[in-house]
Design an enzyme around this catalytic site. Structure first.
Site, PDB file in Angstrom:
ATOM      1  N   ARG A 120       0.806  -1.230   0.000  1.00 58.11           N
ATOM      2  CA  ARG A 120       0.000   0.000   0.000  1.00 58.11           C
ATOM      3  C   ARG A 120       0.837   1.278   0.000  1.00 58.11           C
ATOM      4  NH1 ARG A 120      -3.022  -3.509   3.350  1.00 58.11           N
ATOM      5  NH2 ARG A 120      -4.991  -4.094   2.369  1.00 58.11           N
ATOM      6  N   LYS A 142       2.284  10.866 -12.073  1.00 59.60           N
ATOM      7  CA  LYS A 142       1.404   9.942 -12.784  1.00 59.60           C
ATOM      8  C   LYS A 142       2.122   8.600 -12.946  1.00 59.60           C
ATOM      9  CE  LYS A 142      -1.696  12.662 -15.698  1.00 59.60           C
ATOM     10  NZ  LYS A 142      -2.107  12.885 -17.100  1.00 59.60           N
ATOM     11  N   GLU A 184       7.554  16.265 -26.410  1.00 57.33           N
ATOM     12  CA  GLU A 184       7.031  16.733 -25.122  1.00 57.33           C
ATOM     13  C   GLU A 184       7.633  18.085 -24.742  1.00 57.33           C
ATOM     14  OE1 GLU A 184       4.583  15.479 -23.551  1.00 57.33           O
ATOM     15  OE2 GLU A 184       4.438  13.352 -24.035  1.00 57.33           O
ATOM     16  N   LYS A 226       5.937  22.136 -16.223  1.00 55.64           N
ATOM     17  CA  LYS A 226       5.119  21.045 -15.686  1.00 55.64           C
ATOM     18  C   LYS A 226       4.908  21.221 -14.191  1.00 55.64           C
ATOM     19  CE  LYS A 226       4.004  16.242 -15.897  1.00 55.64           C
ATOM     20  NZ  LYS A 226       4.197  14.948 -16.572  1.00 55.64           N
ATOM     21  N   GLU A 236      -5.293  16.295 -11.768  1.00 56.12           N
ATOM     22  CA  GLU A 236      -5.869  16.494 -13.103  1.00 56.12           C
ATOM     23  C   GLU A 236      -7.388  16.666 -13.069  1.00 56.12           C
ATOM     24  OE1 GLU A 236      -5.857  14.030 -17.164  1.00 56.12           O
ATOM     25  OE2 GLU A 236      -3.838  14.457 -16.466  1.00 56.12           O
ATOM     26  N   ARG A 240      -4.449  20.729 -15.417  1.00 58.56           N
ATOM     27  CA  ARG A 240      -3.400  19.759 -15.727  1.00 58.56           C
ATOM     28  C   ARG A 240      -3.701  18.978 -17.009  1.00 58.56           C
ATOM     29  NH1 ARG A 240      -0.192  15.490 -11.709  1.00 58.56           N
ATOM     30  NH2 ARG A 240       1.044  14.543 -13.377  1.00 58.56           N
ATOM     31  N   ASN A 244      -1.987  17.253 -21.798  1.00 64.34           N
ATOM     32  CA  ASN A 244      -2.285  16.163 -22.715  1.00 64.34           C
ATOM     33  C   ASN A 244      -2.519  16.645 -24.144  1.00 64.34           C
ATOM     34  OD1 ASN A 244      -2.186  13.990 -20.821  1.00 64.34           O
ATOM     35  ND2 ASN A 244      -4.158  14.657 -20.011  1.00 64.34           N
ATOM     36  N   HIS A 247      -2.417  14.202 -27.026  1.00 62.29           N
ATOM     37  CA  HIS A 247      -2.409  12.847 -26.487  1.00 62.29           C
ATOM     38  C   HIS A 247      -3.669  12.052 -26.826  1.00 62.29           C
ATOM     39  CE1 HIS A 247       1.064  14.350 -24.416  1.00 62.29           C
ATOM     40  NE2 HIS A 247       1.226  13.248 -23.727  1.00 62.29           N
ATOM     41  N   HIS A 251      -2.694   8.757 -28.415  1.00 61.11           N
ATOM     42  CA  HIS A 251      -2.971   7.466 -27.787  1.00 61.11           C
ATOM     43  C   HIS A 251      -3.768   6.561 -28.722  1.00 61.11           C
ATOM     44  CE1 HIS A 251      -2.448   9.031 -23.373  1.00 61.11           C
ATOM     45  NE2 HIS A 251      -1.300   8.882 -24.016  1.00 61.11           N
ATOM     46  N   HIS A 264       5.787   6.835 -28.187  1.00 60.25           N
ATOM     47  CA  HIS A 264       4.801   7.742 -27.590  1.00 60.25           C
ATOM     48  C   HIS A 264       4.989   9.176 -28.094  1.00 60.25           C
ATOM     49  CE1 HIS A 264       2.160   9.605 -24.680  1.00 60.25           C
ATOM     50  NE2 HIS A 264       3.152  10.343 -24.223  1.00 60.25           N
TER      51      HIS A 264
END
Length: 362
Positions: A120, A142, A184, A226, A236, A240, A244, A247, A251, A264
């Site tokens: 955890r 992330k 990026e 960032k 997000e 935020r 993306n 993206h 994606h 990517h």
């Protein structure tokens, strides 16, 4: 060395950027709970950087052992994630163990997710070895894995103890991987920092040639952008999502082609062109701005035109995006260079035109 700080109250941490950082134990040791470390890396990075790091740690009385995973986006899944858990359990690791992610974005995302979920939650350190991971995936917390139906659909927000971005690792990167990282970098200029975009236009040739001072500045300015966004919106829920840009389209390309076929950053670059094209059709981006975007991405040796994917494929894959709300596909679009907006208020006819266009070259 440049040092930035992500300010998130008790989850704040430093980002170190410079040359020769992997040999500096003073950057690692203060961030360990105890002298017990698991280094997660892959078959490509391990031969380059694993042994020197193991030696450095052991010379300072730190017990360290490696977990070497197969390399590639196609392995960013639950099965490979279990390999990390297997070793941690076999080594009887307790909550005081620190995981070190030594590699690119896939290793960073998977190590972070393993750290978030093992017992955890155990601490972890990011040592990104690609440009893309140094300016993007290692910063902001992330973490996660892919699912066959969508990229990064399973994960957690979990911040590292620190990020160590050693630009010396970029010398061993293939040109294609370096260019993928530049996508990026360019993204930050497009979404919120016009001055940075202008600087990139002037310095792209030196960056491609790995000029150290230019690289440090580009990484520092990217990470600062960032950091500013993450500090405003860690989970997000709002601004935020502008990170993306490109993206949602990108994606879809990665998924349709098979994870790992397009890098990517390559998919994001093409996705940013598609977002700019749709923004131009909406009257938000001028022709000359669109042309500048395409030109800079080309100079960074990135693809501009998407692979041949049907409109129906795009829509099906884009509908699985994490930004979808009430069944509506929200997109990050532009109101010019340096200004972006998250919206579902776009003309579907214009989106269709963009999705049907396979040649954006200028």
């Amino acid at each position: 060395m440049q040092t930035l700080h992500i300010q998130l109250e008790n989850r704040s941490y430093p980002i170190y950027i410079g040359e020769g950082l992997l040999s500096q134990i003073k950057l690692i040791e203060p961030h360990l709970k105890q002298k017990h470390v698991a280094i997660v890396t892959n078959t490509t990075v391990a031969p380059l950087y694993l042994d020197p790091l193991l030696t450095l740690l052991k010379e300072h009385g730190i017990k360290a052992f490696p977990i070497i995973l197969p390399d590639g986006e196609s392995y960013k899944n639950q099965e490979t994630l279990n390999l990390i858990y297997d070793v941690l359990l076999k080594e009887k690791c307790e909550r005081t163990v620190t995981l070190i992610a030594l590699g690119g974005g896939v290793i960073g995302d998977m190590t972070g997710y393993a750290a978030a979920t093992y017992l955890r939650g155990v601490p972890f350190i990011q040592i990104p070895t690609t440009l893309l991971s140094q300016v993007d995936s290692s910063v902001g917390g992330k973490t996660g894995i892919n699912h066959p139906m969508g990229k990064n659909m399973i994960g957690a927000f979990y911040q590292p103890q620190c990020v160590i971005a050693d630009i010396d690792t970029l010398k061993t990167l293939p040109q294609r991987e370096f260019s993928a990282g530049m996508a990026e970098v360019i993204k930050y200029g497009l979404i919120r920092d016009e001055a940075f975009f202008n600087w990139l236009e002037k310095n792209i040739e030196g960056l491609i040639k790995l000029n150290p001072s230019l690289l440090i500045e580009a990484i520092q300015r990217s990470c600062q952008n960032k950091a500013d966004v993450v500090e405003m919106d860690e989970h997000e829920s709002g601004v935020r999502a502008t990170l993306n840009l490109g993206h949602t389209f990108g994606h879809a390309i990665e998924n349709a082609m098979g994870y790992g076929v397009w890098l990517h950053g390559e998919a994001v670059a093409t996705g940013m062109v598609m977002a700019a094209h749709l923004s131009k059709l909406m009257g938000w981006v001028k022709d000359n701005e669109f042309n500048r975007i395409v030109k800079l991405l080309k100079e960074a040796k990135l693809p501009i035109d998407p692979p041949k994917i049907t409109e129906d494929q795009y829509m099906a894959l884009m509908s699985m995006d994490k930004k979808v709300v009430d069944g509506k596909i929200r997109l990050v679009l532009q109101k010019g260079i340096g200004d972006s907006v998250i919206t579902s208020d776009y003309d579907s006819k214009h989106l269709k035109t963009t999705l049907q266009n396979s040649n954006f070259s200028v």
